[in-house]
Design a protein around this motif. Structure first.
Motif, short mmCIF file in Angstrom:
data_model
loop_
_atom_site.label_atom_id
_atom_site.label_comp_id
_atom_site.label_asym_id
_atom_site.label_seq_id
_atom_site.Cartn_x
_atom_site.Cartn_y
_atom_site.Cartn_z
N UNK A 196 0.81 -1.22 0.00
CA UNK A 196 0.00 0.00 0.00
C UNK A 196 0.84 1.27 0.00
N UNK A 197 2.17 1.16 0.06
CA UNK A 197 3.01 2.36 -0.01
C UNK A 197 2.87 2.98 -1.39
N UNK A 198 2.51 4.24 -1.49
CA UNK A 198 2.31 4.85 -2.81
C UNK A 198 3.62 5.05 -3.56
N UNK A 199 3.52 5.00 -4.88
CA UNK A 199 4.64 5.26 -5.81
C UNK A 199 5.72 4.20 -5.79
N UNK A 217 12.08 1.66 -12.38
CA UNK A 217 13.05 0.58 -12.15
C UNK A 217 12.49 -0.76 -12.60
N UNK A 218 11.20 -1.00 -12.36
CA UNK A 218 10.60 -2.25 -12.82
C UNK A 218 10.51 -2.31 -14.33
N UNK A 249 13.28 -4.61 -2.45
CA UNK A 249 11.98 -5.24 -2.70
C UNK A 249 10.92 -4.20 -3.01
N UNK A 250 11.23 -2.91 -2.80
CA UNK A 250 10.33 -1.81 -3.16
C UNK A 250 10.99 -1.02 -4.28
N UNK A 251 10.38 -1.03 -5.44
CA UNK A 251 10.99 -0.39 -6.60
C UNK A 251 9.99 0.55 -7.26
N UNK A 252 10.52 1.57 -7.88
CA UNK A 252 9.68 2.49 -8.62
C UNK A 252 9.21 1.85 -9.92
N UNK A 253 8.22 2.44 -10.53
CA UNK A 253 7.73 1.91 -11.80
C UNK A 253 8.81 1.96 -12.88
#
Length: 635
Positions: free
Chosen positions: A470-473, A527-528, A521-525
């Motif tokens: 649920x973390x935005x961005x 980076x993905x 494990x948390x990447x920006x759009x």
């Protein structure tokens, strides 16, 4: 008081036989005003009372429930009852049943350990033996690795340059030039992971080789072996038979300049891509060259490390000796040999792997303390079974670029799962398999009385993942190492299935950290997405004049408020024209470069020096006819 009659005694005796022991007792006679004693009648039961008709009744729920339950009185009673039953079940049997492996043929499995204990009983002797053993592995590993790192030479062309499997010849000079190269093994497994346009085709999750020789009906080449310059060089060399996919090898690529009509052929396990237009640059391979090129020696190195880890596993009973040594051997084997990061020389590669090893070793020490050590402590002689199950599983996980290569899932992202054929079905099968394995582990954890604690641990993990989602961005991406860390705690019980599962998970952790490091494990759009499509606006370009010899395009000003200030035009997948706001008219005319040959046009906005997404290709036929491209973006 008169004595009772015999018939009364007999009747009373019969009545006692027909009733329960509790009913048989009627209690003392009631006290009267003239009596000197006070008689108290006992309650019939703690939970039952007698109704007026003689039947049993149940006490109200509020009397039978404990006072502790009153805190949850707003919860319906059946649900409270079910929750208490589940809580009691999760605690497991009393006393807990500790799981132990009963080894097959224990005398045989314990023989190497007992032999060492017999001839080297002192700890200092064992330490010396271990040090000598590790030195022998390091020496053998280093010698073979040094031999593999030596590129050799190609007569007349010198020392070949090591390249990675996805390298292309596109950035080298256009005129006559030769490029000696050396490819690693297993390059056939490298695929493009985002859609790439080749004319009107979109290539994804496939090798990227465009062209090759034309073949007759017998499969024999009838033309020169020519490839488009942006093809993956090592895959083209495999397709042409210059190098081997299993062992890699050396070759010399020779620029062939501009070329037209690249055929599609299937050779050496690779299906090449066709392209029926011209491309400004192509290459072929020089054949028949003598060389002393050193092949990729990853398979001999694999044999070296497998032999040493196997000997260590069957020869030690101590988890504190077994795990650190095996972990270190597997980590450096993966990082330097079987799945190395992209580097052109072994000095830089070694520096990178050592830097990744230190944090990985710290994390490994944590899950050793809480998962590996409890499982392998007091293994009771099942050392060969540990070698087959745990060590074999660790090798399977460490070599997942080979062992799991058949699974059609490259990345666990929604776009990849939608685009890759068979990915969603494979994911469903994997989830069902993992769920089945989890049920088995839950069963054994309950028997040991550990299930409530582990349910709490995994509840915390699930809550953490929900927060990440649920973390935005930011987007949650489950990497190899993170998946292993999530599942390793549930493998601490000492059973044969747990040995296998834990070995595979440790291997996945090693492969993930050695190959990619501790990627977030948390990447920006962005980076993905990598080199994928941006999802940007697409320009609308009109054809004002189209003949067999020329074609003219016109367009409107780009949306400056969206950050776009120019337009780029690709012809046959190569940029041929670039226009910026304020630099002349908003139109351009292209002359046909080759008679009787179609050309492909794609258009995209510019933002400074960077290009946004391009349209799908429109086709200018050799007759002068213009065919609009399909809706949507391309890359």
């Amino acid at each position: 008081m008169a004595a009772p009659k015999p018939s009364d005694v007999e009747n009373r005796s019969n009545r006692v036989d027909d009733t329960s022991p509790w009913d048989q007792y009627e209690g003392p006679e009631p006290s009267t005003s003239g009596s000197s004693t006070l008689h108290v009648r006992s309650r019939a039961s703690s939970s039952d009372i007698e109704d007026g008709d003689g039947s049993r009744g149940t006490l109200p729920v509020w009397l039978r429930e404990s006072s502790k339950s009153f805190h949850f009185r707003w919860v319906p009673y059946p649900l409270r009852h079910f929750a208490r039953a589940v809580a009691a079940w999760t605690k497991g049997p009393d006393p807990p049943q500790r799981q132990r492996i009963s080894p097959f043929f224990p005398a045989i499995q314990e023989a190497p350990v007992k032999l060492i204990e017999k001839y080297l009983p002192r700890p200092i002797q064992k330490a010396g033996l271990l040090a000598g053993f590790l030195f022998c592995w390091l020496l053998a590993f280093s010698l073979v690795l040094h031999r593999s790192a030596s590129a050799g030479s190609i007569e007349g062309y010198g020392k070949p340059q090591p390249i990675w499997c996805g390298a292309s010849y596109w950035c080298r000079p256009f005129d006559n030039a030769n490029f000696p190269f050396r490819c690693p093994a297993n390059c056939k497994a490298v695929h493009v992971l985002n859609p790439h346009a080749v004319g009107k085709q979109e290539i994804n999750y496939k090798p990227f080789v465009i062209g090759g020789p034309e073949e007759d009906d017998s499969g024999n080449a009838t033309t020169d072996t020519i490839y488009r310059a942006d093809s993956f060089l090592c895959q083209a060399a495999i397709h042409a038979g210059v190098v081997s996919n299993q062992k890699g090898g050396c070759g010399v690529a020779k620029l062939a300049g501009e070329h037209s009509n690249f055929p599609s052929t299937y050779r050496n396990g690779i299906q090449s891509i066709s392209f029926d237009a011209s491309f400004p640059k192509a290459f072929t391979f020089v054949s028949g060259l003598p060389s002393d090129c050193i092949k990729d020696l990853r398979w001999p190195l694999l044999a070296v490390t497998v032999i040493f880890t196997t000997i260590l596993s069957i020869s030690t009973a101590s988890p504190a000796v077994f795990f650190p040594c095996v972990f270190t051997m597997l980590f450096f084997h993966v990082g330097l040999v079987s799945d190395p990061p992209i580097n052109t020389d072994y000095a830089s590669l070694s520096s990178l792997i050592i830097g990744r090893f230190l944090p990985a070793a710290f994390v490994a020490a944590v899950f050793y303390r809480y998962s590996v050590k409890p499982q392998q402590k007091d293994l009771q002689g099942a050392f060969m079974e540990r070698t087959i199950l745990w060590l074999g599983g660790a090798w399977v996980g460490s070599l997942n670029n080979y062992t799991f290569d058949f699974i059609p899932i490259q990345r666990l992202t929604p776009s990849d799962l939608r685009a890759q054929p068979g990915a969603r079905l494979a994911l469903v099968i994997i989830v069902v398999l993992l769920f089945s394995i989890a049920l088995g582990q839950v069963y054994y954890l309950r028997l040991e009385g550990r299930l409530p604690k582990y349910l709490g641990i995994y509840a915390i993990m699930v809550a953490f993942l929900i927060v990440c989602v649920i973390i935005p961005s930011l987007n949650l991406r489950i990497h190899h190492y993170f998946l292993a860390l999530l599942l390793l705690p549930g493998t601490r019980v000492q059973t044969r299935p747990s040995l296998l599962y834990q070995g595979i998970l440790v291997g996945l952790f090693i492969n993930g950290t050695a190959r990619w490091g501790f990627d977030s494990i948390l990447q920006t759009a962005a980076a993905l997405r990598g080199d994928g499509q941006l999802g940007s606006l697409l320009p609308h370009v009109n054809v004002t004049v189209a003949t067999a010899q020329s074609i003219t395009f016109s367009w409107r000003n780009p949306p400056m408020d969206r950050g776009y200030d120019g337009l780029s035009i690709l012809v046959n997948d190569v940029e041929r024209y670039r226009w910026y706001y304020g630099e002349g008219e908003k139109e351009h005319t292209f002359e046909r470069r080759h008679e009787d040959e179609r050309e492909y046009f794609r258009f995209g906005y510019m933002s400074g020096s960077g290009a946004a997404d391009f349209t799908k290709a429109g086709v200018w036929e050799s007759t002068g006819e213009w065919r609009e491209g399909e809706e949507g973006a391309s890359l």
